[in-house]
Design an enzyme around this catalytic site. Sequence first.
Site, PDB file in Angstrom:
ATOM      1  N   ARG A   1       6.554  12.882  -1.736  1.00  0.00           N
ATOM      2  CA  ARG A   1       6.875  11.465  -1.563  1.00  0.00           C
ATOM      3  C   ARG A   1       5.714  10.597  -2.071  1.00  0.00           C
ATOM      4  O   ARG A   1       5.901   9.632  -2.808  1.00  0.00           O
ATOM      5  CB  ARG A   1       7.119  11.179  -0.065  1.00  0.00           C
ATOM      6  CG  ARG A   1       7.519   9.745   0.209  1.00  0.00           C
ATOM      7  CD  ARG A   1       7.473   9.384   1.694  1.00  0.00           C
ATOM      8  NE  ARG A   1       8.361  10.144   2.559  1.00  0.00           N
ATOM      9  CZ  ARG A   1       8.627   9.836   3.833  1.00  0.00           C
ATOM     10  NH1 ARG A   1       8.087   8.747   4.377  1.00  0.00           N
ATOM     11  NH2 ARG A   1       9.404  10.580   4.576  1.00  0.00           N
TER      12      ARG A   1
ATOM     13  N   PRO B   1       2.219   5.063   0.937  1.00  0.00           N
ATOM     14  CA  PRO B   1       2.450   5.705   2.234  1.00  0.00           C
ATOM     15  C   PRO B   1       1.170   6.385   2.734  1.00  0.00           C
ATOM     16  O   PRO B   1       0.389   6.911   1.923  1.00  0.00           O
ATOM     17  CB  PRO B   1       3.518   6.765   1.919  1.00  0.00           C
ATOM     18  CG  PRO B   1       4.194   6.290   0.686  1.00  0.00           C
ATOM     19  CD  PRO B   1       3.147   5.550  -0.101  1.00  0.00           C
ATOM     20  N   ALA B   2       0.975   6.343   4.022  1.00  0.00           N
ATOM     21  CA  ALA B   2      -0.183   6.980   4.683  1.00  0.00           C
ATOM     22  C   ALA B   2      -1.518   6.358   4.317  1.00  0.00           C
ATOM     23  O   ALA B   2      -2.562   6.981   4.481  1.00  0.00           O
ATOM     24  CB  ALA B   2      -0.225   8.485   4.392  1.00  0.00           C
TER      25      ALA B   2
ATOM     26  N   CYS C   1      -6.262   3.600   0.471  1.00  0.00           N
ATOM     27  CA  CYS C   1      -7.011   4.729   0.997  1.00  0.00           C
ATOM     28  C   CYS C   1      -7.277   5.679  -0.169  1.00  0.00           C
ATOM     29  O   CYS C   1      -6.338   6.277  -0.707  1.00  0.00           O
ATOM     30  CB  CYS C   1      -6.162   5.389   2.077  1.00  0.00           C
ATOM     31  SG  CYS C   1      -7.075   6.541   3.060  1.00  0.00           S
TER      32      CYS C   1
ATOM     33  N   ASP D   1       6.322  -4.687   7.068  1.00  0.00           N
ATOM     34  CA  ASP D   1       5.686  -3.381   6.876  1.00  0.00           C
ATOM     35  C   ASP D   1       6.568  -2.487   5.999  1.00  0.00           C
ATOM     36  O   ASP D   1       7.548  -1.906   6.456  1.00  0.00           O
ATOM     37  CB  ASP D   1       5.444  -2.737   8.252  1.00  0.00           C
ATOM     38  CG  ASP D   1       4.661  -1.436   8.159  1.00  0.00           C
ATOM     39  OD1 ASP D   1       4.390  -0.972   7.033  1.00  0.00           O
ATOM     40  OD2 ASP D   1       4.320  -0.882   9.229  1.00  0.00           O
TER      41      ASP D   1
ATOM     42  N   GLY E   1       0.821  -1.218   0.000  1.00  0.00           N
ATOM     43  CA  GLY E   1       0.000   0.000   0.000  1.00  0.00           C
ATOM     44  C   GLY E   1       0.844   1.253   0.000  1.00  0.00           C
ATOM     45  O   GLY E   1       2.000   1.244   0.436  1.00  0.00           O
TER      46      GLY E   1
END
Length: 374
Positions: free
Chosen positions: A244, A82-83, A210, A172, A80
């Site tokens: 990023r 970042p964030a 997301c 992770d 996934g």
Amino acid sequence: MTAEALLDSGSNSSSTNSLFSLNKRDSYSSIVDHYLGEVDDESSALTLQYASRGRRFSSVSQAPPQLPAADDKLVVILVGLPASGKSTISNHLIQHFNQDNRTVHLRCKTFNAGQTRRKLSCRSGVMKLANKSADDLFNPKNSQKKDQYAKLTLDQMFSELDDDTCDVAIFDATNSTEQRRAFIFERLRLYNADMNRNYQITPVVLQVSCTDRAFVRYNIHNKTFNQDYFDKPYEFAVRDFAKRLAYYHSQYIPFTSGEFNTQVTEGKVIGEDNGLFWFSVINAGHSSSSESLEKHFPPKATHYLGELIGSITSFVDSYYDLYARQYVQDVQTFAKNKFISRGALDVPTNSSGEIPYATILHEIVSDDYFSKLN
Ligand SMILES: Nc1ncnc2c1ncn2[C@@H]1O[C@H](COP(=O)(O)OP(=O)(O)O)[C@@H](O)[C@H]1O
Ligand SMILES: O=P(O)(O)OC[C@H]1O[C@@](CO)(OP(=O)(O)O)[C@@H](O)[C@@H]1O
């Protein structure tokens, strides 16, 4: 193609950073030692060829449901941007395992590539700023540097699994390209084929995405308080993280059923079929997946493996209700507010000592920003 070659192919950058000029086969520990001066004689370089052997899974009758089969381990490969919530959701998964009768006895541990990077490259505790694109770790041209941190983290993970200090390892990292994931699967197969290794590892892909812009803005806002950015002005942090994220978007290839089938076939071809499972959490469970998520049990799957997969399935199915309601409320509250106090940090604030974060966030992570992401 070997695992090393898989990662090296497609990367055309050469690094001058001394970390990366070390021998490829140096273990995580020896490189950490080199940098931090710690003593550890662990060595976990994978140098073998496949050596096929019989599976060592216990039969159902030999494995009591509450106990891990002696030679079963699980690796959860996060995928996934970042964030997107990977670290948060993996912490929730560990909480869930600790509460579920089927998995309460398991020792779970997260292996985070970002932490490895921070440990090795932010020795003063502060992330150094890249003055030119060649120094920017997140520029896709420099992906080889980032891959090195992932490799070190994987080395550490395999070493701890083999030493039996954990049963479920969560890897992770963004693992956002097919090439990176092929490398990880290759490493897993090498581990499983190695006669000298103590366990058999089954991979699980947990894709976290997301897409809701309010969620993404809230998550980016929270990222500006982490170890990369705590010392930097809010606006700089948002801008840097947004850059990023755009870099990651430009090369992100989501996991698909095509890739799932390729990896299952690869395992069968070389006689190392340890199963493969794929789960997905979208918008903290608020949205459901349009893809048919896949489960492939290995030929001699144990009762234990079935219990583990059942536990993850119930975690994913109930994620929103059990873990994310508060988060969604927090996002809504956040979207209504305009200011935040940034404590004693030396950052521009208004006369009440607050940062007008909403204005900054919406200016940088604007609708235009989202529409330009690939
Ligand atoms: N499911 C969630 N529940 C609660 N907070 C979340 C969730 N997903 C993201 N967040 C918020 O967003 C921030 C960034 O998420 P994080 O898990 O660090 O993302 P990633 O590991 O993908 O980079 C977290 O610090 C947290 O504040
Ligand atoms: O190597 P990849 O897969 O990109 O993942 C590691 C990177 O992910 C990041 C993405 O921002 O994780 P984290 O947010 O957990 O710190 C970077 O810190 C880290 O260097």
